[in-house]
Structure formats: structure tokens, C-alpha cells
Design a protein around this motif. Structure first.
Motif, PDB file in Angstrom:
ATOM      1  N   TYR A 180      51.741  70.649  28.564  1.00  0.00           N
ATOM      2  CA  TYR A 180      51.774  71.226  27.226  1.00  0.00           C
ATOM      3  C   TYR A 180      50.953  70.408  26.228  1.00  0.00           C
ATOM      4  O   TYR A 180      51.153  70.509  25.023  1.00  0.00           O
ATOM      5  CB  TYR A 180      53.228  71.346  26.744  1.00  0.00           C
ATOM      6  N   GLY A 181      50.041  69.587  26.734  1.00  0.00           N
ATOM      7  CA  GLY A 181      49.222  68.773  25.847  1.00  0.00           C
ATOM      8  C   GLY A 181      48.153  68.015  26.614  1.00  0.00           C
ATOM      9  O   GLY A 181      47.901  68.297  27.786  1.00  0.00           O
ATOM     10  N   ASN A 182      47.565  67.051  25.942  1.00  0.00           N
ATOM     11  CA  ASN A 182      46.512  66.225  26.546  1.00  0.00           C
ATOM     12  C   ASN A 182      46.951  64.775  26.582  1.00  0.00           C
ATOM     13  O   ASN A 182      47.391  64.237  25.554  1.00  0.00           O
ATOM     14  CB  ASN A 182      45.216  66.330  25.728  1.00  0.00           C
ATOM     15  N   VAL A 183      46.806  64.138  27.735  1.00  0.00           N
ATOM     16  CA  VAL A 183      47.126  62.725  27.870  1.00  0.00           C
ATOM     17  C   VAL A 183      45.968  61.933  27.265  1.00  0.00           C
ATOM     18  O   VAL A 183      44.828  62.033  27.719  1.00  0.00           O
ATOM     19  CB  VAL A 183      47.342  62.330  29.345  1.00  0.00           C
ATOM     20  N   LEU A 184      46.280  61.149  26.237  1.00  0.00           N
ATOM     21  CA  LEU A 184      45.265  60.355  25.558  1.00  0.00           C
ATOM     22  C   LEU A 184      45.254  58.906  26.027  1.00  0.00           C
ATOM     23  O   LEU A 184      44.261  58.201  25.856  1.00  0.00           O
ATOM     24  CB  LEU A 184      45.498  60.377  24.043  1.00  0.00           C
ATOM     25  N   TYR A 185      46.374  58.474  26.617  1.00  0.00           N
ATOM     26  CA  TYR A 185      46.502  57.069  27.038  1.00  0.00           C
ATOM     27  C   TYR A 185      47.614  56.967  28.063  1.00  0.00           C
ATOM     28  O   TYR A 185      48.625  57.664  27.971  1.00  0.00           O
ATOM     29  CB  TYR A 185      46.829  56.193  25.815  1.00  0.00           C
ATOM     30  N   ASP A 186      47.428  56.090  29.033  1.00  0.00           N
ATOM     31  CA  ASP A 186      48.451  55.773  30.032  1.00  0.00           C
ATOM     32  C   ASP A 186      48.418  54.267  30.233  1.00  0.00           C
ATOM     33  O   ASP A 186      47.388  53.715  30.600  1.00  0.00           O
ATOM     34  CB  ASP A 186      48.156  56.503  31.348  1.00  0.00           C
ATOM     35  N   SER A 187      49.521  53.595  29.967  1.00  0.00           N
ATOM     36  CA  SER A 187      49.558  52.130  30.050  1.00  0.00           C
ATOM     37  C   SER A 187      49.553  51.603  31.477  1.00  0.00           C
ATOM     38  O   SER A 187      49.329  50.409  31.681  1.00  0.00           O
ATOM     39  CB  SER A 187      50.792  51.602  29.329  1.00  0.00           C
ATOM     40  N   LEU A 188      49.814  52.447  32.447  1.00  0.00           N
ATOM     41  CA  LEU A 188      49.845  51.986  33.837  1.00  0.00           C
ATOM     42  C   LEU A 188      48.430  51.644  34.285  1.00  0.00           C
ATOM     43  O   LEU A 188      47.517  52.433  34.078  1.00  0.00           O
ATOM     44  CB  LEU A 188      50.435  53.085  34.729  1.00  0.00           C
ATOM     45  N   PRO A 189      48.253  50.477  34.900  1.00  0.00           N
ATOM     46  CA  PRO A 189      46.904  50.131  35.389  1.00  0.00           C
ATOM     47  C   PRO A 189      46.377  51.213  36.331  1.00  0.00           C
ATOM     48  O   PRO A 189      47.134  51.824  37.075  1.00  0.00           O
ATOM     49  CB  PRO A 189      47.131  48.817  36.146  1.00  0.00           C
TER      50      PRO A 189
END
Length: 194
Positions: A181-190
Motif C-alpha cells: 500500500y505504499g513505497n519503501v523509502l528506507y530499510d535499516s537491515l543491511p
């Protein structure tokens, strides 16, 4: 007696999709991670964005194992106050960004598809008006009650005014499926762990 084979099958199948239990092991490493995540949130996230996490709490482990997805919780972010509105067992409440990050092993910033610069403040005010409402325990298994919210139900609900009318939501909206339902802008997982 007819339920026994079904129960055994469910236990065996759930064992096949079990997610690891996430625990905090190294406080100094965790503190460094928290600081890096906070910098990214303040740099990227805007009011109305969702901060979607995999937390350390036992309920996070339960949600991750029940859904088969390594994500367990979501809050709605306000970039002006650095606050989060979230729904947990104690109900819908406000949290400080630092506290929300501190309970996170992994954090994603997702921009809801309905969010615009014009409606983000209204979505936040809608969420703010729901602070104090009860947690929707039965909603997490598909029996939704009006004016009660679980975390991902709340995150999607605050944008209800801006739905296109073509949305098809499942009975239970899983935190780990909010990217739909959106766009992932950041993921903290390496990257090597994704």
C-alpha cells in the motif's frame, strides 16, 4: 477427536514457517544502530509516513511467527514533533521517535500510496483523534470492531478519506504487507540480510 489431527497439522506447519526470535545482544551496537536509524528517519520520513518495524518484544516474535513475515509492527510518523502514533496492547497512544526506534531491530520507512503533501497533516490529525482508543485484539484474527485498532489497521485507516475505491483489503492487514500500500523509502537491515 476430529480436531486433534487438524491441531497437530497446524502445529507442524507453523513450525515450518517459524521466524527466529530476535533479542538485543549488544547494547553498544544497538545504540549505534539507533543513532543511524534516527538520522535516516529525520532525513527521509515525512508526516504521515509509516515506520514499520521488527521489534524485540515477545509480541513482535508472536506476530512475526503468526504471519510468517519478519516484520511485526507499525506506527504513523510526525516529522514536526518526532512523535509516533501506534496501537499496541495498551491501546492507541503517542510515542517518542527515540523510544520507537529503541524497540526496533529493523525499521522501514514506507510512504503510503494515498499520502500527499496536502493530506498528510489531516491523516496525522485523524490518528491523533484516535489516541486513547482501545486495541483491536480480535481484529488481529479478522473480527474487527469499530473504534478499536491494531497497528496496521490504524495505519491504513487514517487514509480512508483518500482511498480510490478500488482497494481490496484482507480481513487482517499484516504489518509486513504494508509495502503493498505504499513505497519503501528506507530499510535499516543491511543489504546482505534482506
Amino acid at each position: 477427536m476430529k480436531l486433534l489431527p487438524i491441531l497437530i497439522t497446524l502445529i507442524l506447519v507453523s513450525g515450518c514457517v517459524a521466524r527466529p526470535i530476535i533479542t538485543r545482544k549488544d547494547d553498544s551496537k544497538h545504540l549505534i544502530q539507533n543513532q543511524a536509524i534516527k538520522r535516516k528517519v529525520l532525513e527521509i520520513a515525512k508526516t504521515g509516513d509509516w515506520l514499520v518495524i521488527r521489534g524485540y518484544h515477545s509480541t513482535d516474535n508472536l506476530v512475526s511467527n503468526a504471519t510468517g513475515i519478519p516484520i511485526s509492527h507499525v506506527g504513523i510518523f510526525n516529522s514536526e514533533s518526532s512523535q509516533i502514533i501506534e496501537a499496541e496492547g495498551k491501546g492507541v497512544h503517542l510515542s517518542k521517535l527515540e523510544d520507537f526506534i529503541d524497540k526496533s531491530y529493523r525499521l522501514l520507512i514506507i510512504r503510503p500510496r494515498w499520502r500527499t503533501e496536502e493530506n498528510a497533516g489531516h491523516a496525522w490529525i485523524t490518528a491523533l483523534k484516535l489516541v486513547g482508543n482501545s486495541y483491536d485484539f480480535l481484529g488481529t484474527i479478522g473480527f474487527n470492531f469499530p473504534r478499536k485498532y491494531y497497528c496496521s489497521e490504524l495505519a491504513v485507516y487514517v487514509y480512508e478519506k483518500w482511498y480510490s475505491g478500488k482497494e481490496k483489503f484482507p480481513d487482517v492487514i499484516k504489518p509486513g504487507e504494508l509495502y503493498l500500500y505504499g513505497n519503501v523509502l528506507y530499510d535499516s537491515l543491511p543489504r546482505d540480510e534482506i
